[in-house]
Write a protein that holds these residues in place. Structure first.
Motif, PDB file in Angstrom:
ATOM      1  N   GLY A  35       0.807  -1.220   0.000  1.00  0.00           N
ATOM      2  CA  GLY A  35       0.000   0.000   0.000  1.00  0.00           C
ATOM      3  C   GLY A  35       0.838   1.265   0.000  1.00  0.00           C
ATOM      4  O   GLY A  35       2.062   1.236  -0.121  1.00  0.00           O
ATOM      5  N   ASP A  36       0.140   2.387   0.171  1.00  0.00           N
ATOM      6  CA  ASP A  36       0.766   3.704   0.071  1.00  0.00           C
ATOM      7  C   ASP A  36       0.922   4.413   1.410  1.00  0.00           C
ATOM      8  O   ASP A  36       1.229   5.596   1.452  1.00  0.00           O
ATOM      9  N   ARG A  37       0.715   3.710   2.503  1.00  0.00           N
ATOM     10  CA  ARG A  37       0.741   4.356   3.818  1.00  0.00           C
ATOM     11  C   ARG A  37       2.113   4.907   4.179  1.00  0.00           C
ATOM     12  O   ARG A  37       2.231   5.965   4.799  1.00  0.00           O
ATOM     13  N   ASP A  38       3.173   4.208   3.799  1.00  0.00           N
ATOM     14  CA  ASP A  38       4.531   4.591   4.178  1.00  0.00           C
ATOM     15  C   ASP A  38       5.325   4.993   2.952  1.00  0.00           C
ATOM     16  O   ASP A  38       5.223   4.374   1.902  1.00  0.00           O
ATOM     17  N   GLY A  39       6.131   6.026   3.123  1.00  0.00           N
ATOM     18  CA  GLY A  39       6.964   6.482   2.020  1.00  0.00           C
ATOM     19  C   GLY A  39       8.112   5.535   1.753  1.00  0.00           C
ATOM     20  O   GLY A  39       8.459   4.692   2.591  1.00  0.00           O
TER      21      GLY A  39
END
Length: 128
Positions: A35-39
């Motif tokens: 997913g996109d939660r963490d860079g």
């Protein structure tokens, strides 16, 4: 966690008295997050994100880190190479299971999954 992981943790929970957990980690060059939660970040950076919270969560169940250090090559065995070696002591196997029921720990565990390409985790009770 997989059903196999849960089953292994339940076996650990039955260990009475203090236990030591030895973690051997091989880290990815680049962390792999779902997913996109963490860079984006390196495997080392992701492990540091995990470490920033895991110490307090381990302490919350009565555990403590005995050793955290850089890995190396196995002296005996298959010649495996590890980037990090972490050893923790817990008051019981049940405390290890309790850690994996902690919602804060489970949330930060995503950084460990993103960081690690391979690992060995051994839980050991003391000799009688």
């Amino acid at each position: 966690m997989s059903a196999e992981d849960v089953e292994a943790l339940e076996r650990v929970a039955g260990m009475e008295g203090p236990v030591v957990v030895v973690n051997l980690f091989a880290l990815r060059d680049q962390a792999v997050y779902d997913g996109d939660r963490d860079g984006p970040c390196s495997g080392v950076e992701a492990m540091l994100r995990y470490a920033a919270v895991s110490r307090e969560r381990v302490a919350a169940v009565g555990g403590r880190f005995v050793h955290r250090g850089f890995g190396g090559h196995a002296v005996w065995g298959r010649g495996e190479r590890w980037d990090l070696v972490v050893v923790a002591r817990y008051p019981s196997g049940a405390a290890v299971l309790e850690l994996f029921r902690d919602p804060v720990y489970l949330d930060v565990y995503r950084h460990r999954r993103a960081a690690v390409s391979d690992q060995r985790v051994v839980v050991s009770p003391p000799l009688p």
